[in-house]
Design a protein around this motif. Structure first.
Motif, PDB file in Angstrom:
ATOM      1  N   SER A 147       1.168  -0.113  -9.326  1.00 28.63           N
ATOM      2  CA  SER A 147       0.271   1.042  -9.316  1.00 28.63           C
ATOM      3  C   SER A 147       1.007   2.212  -9.977  1.00 28.63           C
ATOM      4  CB  SER A 147      -0.160   1.343  -7.881  1.00 28.63           C
ATOM      5  OG  SER A 147      -1.107   2.374  -7.827  1.00 28.63           O
ATOM      6  N   ALA A 172       3.447   4.454  -9.101  1.00 30.91           N
ATOM      7  CA  ALA A 172       4.913   4.506  -9.082  1.00 30.91           C
ATOM      8  C   ALA A 172       5.504   3.324  -9.841  1.00 30.91           C
ATOM      9  CB  ALA A 172       5.424   4.539  -7.642  1.00 30.91           C
ATOM     10  N   ASP A 195      -0.812  -6.902  -5.443  1.00 37.14           N
ATOM     11  CA  ASP A 195      -1.769  -7.734  -4.690  1.00 37.14           C
ATOM     12  C   ASP A 195      -3.212  -7.464  -5.101  1.00 37.14           C
ATOM     13  OD1 ASP A 195      -2.060  -5.259  -3.541  1.00 37.14           O
ATOM     14  OD2 ASP A 195      -1.706  -5.919  -1.477  1.00 37.14           O
ATOM     15  N   GLU A 196      -3.444  -6.351  -5.815  1.00 37.35           N
ATOM     16  CA  GLU A 196      -4.796  -6.124  -6.314  1.00 37.35           C
ATOM     17  C   GLU A 196      -4.950  -6.879  -7.636  1.00 37.35           C
ATOM     18  OE1 GLU A 196      -6.528  -2.024  -5.648  1.00 37.35           O
ATOM     19  OE2 GLU A 196      -4.411  -1.525  -5.727  1.00 37.35           O
ATOM     20  N   ARG A 202      -5.719   6.796  -8.733  1.00 38.95           N
ATOM     21  CA  ARG A 202      -6.588   6.933  -7.564  1.00 38.95           C
ATOM     22  C   ARG A 202      -7.260   8.305  -7.433  1.00 38.95           C
ATOM     23  NH1 ARG A 202      -5.358   2.179  -4.682  1.00 38.95           N
ATOM     24  NH2 ARG A 202      -3.435   1.398  -5.563  1.00 38.95           N
ATOM     25  N   LYS A 262     -13.251  11.854  -6.621  1.00 37.50           N
ATOM     26  CA  LYS A 262     -13.794  13.020  -7.329  1.00 37.50           C
ATOM     27  C   LYS A 262     -14.819  12.528  -8.350  1.00 37.50           C
ATOM     28  CE  LYS A 262      -9.246  15.127  -6.574  1.00 37.50           C
ATOM     29  NZ  LYS A 262      -8.469  13.953  -6.119  1.00 37.50           N
ATOM     30  N   ALA A 277       3.436  -9.845  -2.581  1.00 35.31           N
ATOM     31  CA  ALA A 277       4.793 -10.252  -2.180  1.00 35.31           C
ATOM     32  C   ALA A 277       4.732 -10.446  -0.674  1.00 35.31           C
ATOM     33  CB  ALA A 277       5.786  -9.163  -2.546  1.00 35.31           C
ATOM     34  N   ARG A 334      -9.758   3.607  -0.701  1.00 34.65           N
ATOM     35  CA  ARG A 334      -8.373   3.635  -1.182  1.00 34.65           C
ATOM     36  C   ARG A 334      -8.289   3.136  -2.627  1.00 34.65           C
ATOM     37  NH1 ARG A 334      -3.543   6.186  -0.554  1.00 34.65           N
ATOM     38  NH2 ARG A 334      -2.137   5.096  -1.972  1.00 34.65           N
ATOM     39  N   ASP A 382       4.366   6.460  -2.229  1.00 35.26           N
ATOM     40  CA  ASP A 382       3.827   6.711  -0.890  1.00 35.26           C
ATOM     41  C   ASP A 382       4.544   5.934   0.208  1.00 35.26           C
ATOM     42  OD1 ASP A 382       1.995   8.205  -2.293  1.00 35.26           O
ATOM     43  OD2 ASP A 382       0.213   7.232  -1.457  1.00 35.26           O
ATOM     44  N   TRP A 442      -2.598  18.607  -5.372  1.00 36.93           N
ATOM     45  CA  TRP A 442      -3.785  19.363  -5.740  1.00 36.93           C
ATOM     46  C   TRP A 442      -5.022  18.664  -5.188  1.00 36.93           C
ATOM     47  CZ3 TRP A 442      -2.263  15.318  -8.627  1.00 36.93           C
ATOM     48  CH2 TRP A 442      -3.239  14.492  -9.157  1.00 36.93           C
TER      49      TRP A 442
HETATM   50  C1  LIG Z   1      -9.095   8.535  -3.199  1.00 36.39           C
HETATM   51  C2  LIG Z   1      -7.738   9.144  -3.419  1.00 36.39           C
HETATM   52  C3  LIG Z   1      -7.628  10.429  -3.967  1.00 36.39           C
HETATM   53  C4  LIG Z   1      -6.364  11.001  -4.166  1.00 36.39           C
HETATM   54  N1  LIG Z   1      -6.284  12.263  -4.690  1.00 36.39           N
HETATM   55  C5  LIG Z   1      -5.068  12.831  -4.870  1.00 36.39           C
HETATM   56  C6  LIG Z   1      -4.962  14.141  -5.399  1.00 36.39           C
HETATM   57  O1  LIG Z   1      -5.975  14.790  -5.703  1.00 36.39           O
HETATM   58  N2  LIG Z   1      -3.712  14.668  -5.578  1.00 36.39           N
HETATM   59  C7  LIG Z   1      -2.567  13.966  -5.245  1.00 36.39           C
HETATM   60  O2  LIG Z   1      -1.445  14.493  -5.387  1.00 36.39           O
HETATM   61  N3  LIG Z   1      -2.647  12.714  -4.732  1.00 36.39           N
HETATM   62  C8  LIG Z   1      -3.857  12.136  -4.540  1.00 36.39           C
HETATM   63  N4  LIG Z   1      -3.940  10.859  -4.029  1.00 36.39           N
HETATM   64  C9  LIG Z   1      -2.694  10.154  -3.670  1.00 36.39           C
HETATM   65  C10 LIG Z   1      -2.095   9.377  -4.859  1.00 36.39           C
HETATM   66  O3  LIG Z   1      -3.069   8.604  -5.482  1.00 36.39           O
HETATM   67  C11 LIG Z   1      -0.955   8.514  -4.333  1.00 36.39           C
HETATM   68  O4  LIG Z   1       0.067   9.389  -3.936  1.00 36.39           O
HETATM   69  C12 LIG Z   1      -0.435   7.518  -5.367  1.00 36.39           C
HETATM   70  O5  LIG Z   1      -1.412   6.572  -5.687  1.00 36.39           O
HETATM   71  C13 LIG Z   1       0.796   6.801  -4.834  1.00 36.39           C
HETATM   72  O6  LIG Z   1       1.205   5.848  -5.746  1.00 36.39           O
HETATM   73  P1  LIG Z   1       2.076   4.577  -5.286  1.00 36.39           P
HETATM   74  O7  LIG Z   1       2.271   3.786  -6.547  1.00 36.39           O
HETATM   75  O8  LIG Z   1       3.218   5.003  -4.486  1.00 36.39           O
HETATM   76  O9  LIG Z   1       1.151   3.777  -4.252  1.00 36.39           O
HETATM   77  P2  LIG Z   1      -0.270   3.124  -4.396  1.00 36.39           P
HETATM   78  O10 LIG Z   1      -1.068   3.831  -5.444  1.00 36.39           O
HETATM   79  O11 LIG Z   1      -0.817   3.016  -3.022  1.00 36.39           O
HETATM   80  O12 LIG Z   1       0.028   1.675  -4.950  1.00 36.39           O
HETATM   81  C14 LIG Z   1       0.672   0.663  -4.211  1.00 36.39           C
HETATM   82  C15 LIG Z   1       0.221  -0.680  -4.766  1.00 36.39           C
HETATM   83  O13 LIG Z   1       0.969  -1.718  -4.153  1.00 36.39           O
HETATM   84  C16 LIG Z   1       0.081  -2.748  -3.737  1.00 36.39           C
HETATM   85  N5  LIG Z   1       0.706  -3.542  -2.672  1.00 36.39           N
HETATM   86  C17 LIG Z   1       0.780  -3.255  -1.355  1.00 36.39           C
HETATM   87  N6  LIG Z   1       1.431  -4.236  -0.701  1.00 36.39           N
HETATM   88  C18 LIG Z   1       1.772  -5.158  -1.627  1.00 36.39           C
HETATM   89  C19 LIG Z   1       2.473  -6.404  -1.561  1.00 36.39           C
HETATM   90  N7  LIG Z   1       2.971  -6.883  -0.421  1.00 36.39           N
HETATM   91  N8  LIG Z   1       2.641  -7.109  -2.717  1.00 36.39           N
HETATM   92  C20 LIG Z   1       2.152  -6.620  -3.910  1.00 36.39           C
HETATM   93  N9  LIG Z   1       1.486  -5.460  -4.010  1.00 36.39           N
HETATM   94  C21 LIG Z   1       1.313  -4.732  -2.892  1.00 36.39           C
HETATM   95  C22 LIG Z   1      -1.142  -1.961  -3.306  1.00 36.39           C
HETATM   96  O14 LIG Z   1      -2.289  -2.774  -3.176  1.00 36.39           O
HETATM   97  C23 LIG Z   1      -1.242  -0.968  -4.453  1.00 36.39           C
HETATM   98  O15 LIG Z   1      -1.877  -1.543  -5.560  1.00 36.39           O
HETATM   99  C24 LIG Z   1      -5.195  10.264  -3.809  1.00 36.39           C
HETATM  100  C25 LIG Z   1      -5.313   8.970  -3.239  1.00 36.39           C
HETATM  101  C26 LIG Z   1      -6.565   8.422  -3.054  1.00 36.39           C
HETATM  102  C27 LIG Z   1      -6.672   7.037  -2.428  1.00 36.39           C
END
Ligand SMILES: Cc1cc2nc3c(=O)[nH]c(=O)nc-3n(C[C@H](O)[C@H](O)[C@H](O)COP(=O)(O)OP(=O)(O)OC[C@H]3O[C@@H](n4cnc5c(N)ncnc54)[C@H](O)[C@@H]3O)c2cc1C
Length: 420
Positions: free
Chosen positions: A14, A16, A38-39, A46, A51, A80, A129, A285, A336
């Motif tokens: 995703s 990060a 996993d998706e 996201r 929005k 995983a 989500r 996150d 934001w």
């Molecule tokens: C609807 C929505 C609106 C948002 N709006 C804002 C905003 O306006 N401003 C802001 O700052 N932030 C916002 N955010 C937060 C922001 O999107 C997140 O901080 C960001 O997506 C975090 O990225 P990440 O890669 O850490 O985690 P994620 O985006 O959660 O990605 C993690 C990925 O890992 C996958 N995963 C989980 N477990 C496993 C496993 N065991 N094996 C393989 N894959 C796995 C998940 O399915 C996912 O695809 C919003 C979030 C949402 C849901």
């Protein structure tokens, strides 16, 4: 740690995960790069889901741009399931094993499900989500439900309420606390946003909880509140927080729990005995790290900006060789949100704030920059429709400048310090 990694595995495809992959290639990493998700989708964004996507302004395909020369293998649609840090392997749901020299854990969070599973399974009950959630919920909103009930007083609940009003849908927003958004914005700014929501036609109920849901067949028909009131609805969205995706790490020895995966200042994952898990890093996150802007208090934030910045720190540190060449993750949390025509921005974290001052504009104008203080120091600043000045406060927060910052400026004679 081997000085030159040849195989890097990223779990969590995703924001990060992709940001780290980009950075690794930019920094000249030429070895094998595998992203496990996993998706079934390639990395996507996201923030637009709550929005633009729900408003029908764009499709749920918010795929993030990828460098043409990323040369990454994506293993999508399979989770995983196990990590063996001693053998340096990750096991996937299909039984395959991926060896790594460096591993990034970026598995993020998922929506906290509605606690009563029979109610959660009803047609008409949603969480938000991922992009598939947004597609399903968007289709339901376009089909004009009788009334949308939103549960949860955080940003996503408020953004959805705003979207519903833009779509001219009747909406009730149920918030357990006395003031909405107070955890992030403090009671004054949270109260202001609540006021705007009401003016825009949201039936905002505070200090309210659902006692039970009623169904007709397998479809949601109504909810009954704890005070006995019954509200007819065929569409409910539970926006009641998130859970960190750490269960797959059970048995690995990593220090991971509901608060996140603990890492050190260089984003290296820690084992339960406090030592570093060789070659394993965390970002986004799911990560919990010592925040240099708060005396190294452990923090986990769910912010887009942090996910990207932390992923880049990790990529740099993966290639750094040993700790002496690593850099610490010192991103100042920022966030934001857009709702009800307002753009809200926040830098720093307001947790524990004991003082508040409007620095520019005013609460009455609903256009302002406000600073938050704790123990006489500046810890955060927020803007409503007035983001131009916000960067000026970043330095004050980084330096933990005395509160209120720039209090003695000639054009700021009316600054009044109040409770947050
Ligand atoms: C609807 C929505 C609106 C948002 N709006 C804002 C905003 O306006 N401003 C802001 O700052 N932030 C916002 N955010 C937060 C922001 O999107 C997140 O901080 C960001 O997506 C975090 O990225 P990440 O890669 O850490 O985690 P994620 O985006 O959660 O990605 C993690 C990925 O890992 C996958 N995963 C989980 N477990 C496993 C496993 N065991 N094996 C393989 N894959 C796995 C998940 O399915 C996912 O695809 C919003 C979030 C949402 C849901």
């Amino acid at each position: 740690m081997t000085a030159r990694p040849e195989r890097i595995v990223v779990v969590g495809a995703s924001l990060a995960g992709l940001a780290a992959a980009h950075r690794l290639r930019e920094r000249g990493f030429a070895g094998s790069l595998t992203l496990v998700g996993d998706e079934p989708h390639l990395p996507y964004d996201r923030p637009p889901l709550s929005k633009q996507v729900l408003r029908g302004l764009c499709t749920a395909d918010t795929t993030l741009p990828r460098h043409p020369d990323l040369r990454a293998e994506f293993r999508l649609g399979r989770p995983a399931t196990r990590l063996d840090p001693a053998a340096r392997t990750v096991e996937l749901g299909d039984g395959s094993r991926l060896p790594y020299d460096r591993l990034l854990i970026a598995t993020g969070t998922r929506a906290r499900p509605w606690p009563a599973s029979e109610e959660a399974a009803l047609d008409g009950v949603f969480t938000l989500r991922g992009r598939d959630d947004a597609r399903r919920l968007g289709a339901r909103l376009q089909a004009k439900p009788r009334r949308v009930v939103l549960v949860g007083g955080g940003f996503i609940g408020f953004e959805m309420a705003s979207t519903c009003r833009d779509l001219r849908l009747p909406v009730t927003l149920l918030v357990r606390d006395a003031v909405p958004l107070a955890a992030a914005l403090g009671p004054r700014l949270g109260g202001l946003v609540g006021e705007v929501a009401r003016e825009k036609g949201v039936d905002l109920r505070l200090k309210t909880e659902i006692e039970r849901m009623e169904a007709e067949g397998d479809r949601l028909a109504a909810v009954t509140l704890k005070d006995g009131e019954r509200i007819e609805t065929d569409c409910l969205v539970a926006a009641i927080g998130t859970l960190r995706n750490v269960e797959w790490l059970d048995g690995s020895g990593l220090e991971a729990d509901a608060k996140g995966l603990r890492c050190d200042a260089f984003c290296r994952a820690l084992l339960r005995d406090g030592s570093v898990a060789a070659g394993v890093f965390a970002a986004g996150d799911v990560a919990r790290w010592p925040n240099p802007h708060d005396d190294d208090a452990l923090v986990a934030v769910e912010h887009w900006g942090n996910a990207r910045a932390q992923a880049e720190t990790v990529a740099d540190n993966m290639l750094a060789g040993d700790a002496s060449a690593m850099r610490r993750h010192d991103h100042l949390p920022d966030f934001w949100s857009q709702q009800f025509g307002l753009t809200i921005k926040l830098v720093g974290l307001t947790e524990g704030a004991d003082a508040f001052a409007v620095m520019h504009g005013s609460l009455e104008e609903r256009r302002l920059v406000a600073a938050f203080g704790r123990d006489g120091r500046t810890i955060a600043a927020a803007s409503i429709d007035s983001a131009r000045w916000l960067p000026a406060y970043k330095a004050a927060i980084r330096e933990r400048a005395p509160f209120p910052p720039i209090g003695d400026a000639l054009d700021q004679t009316r600054i009044r310090v109040q409770d947050p």
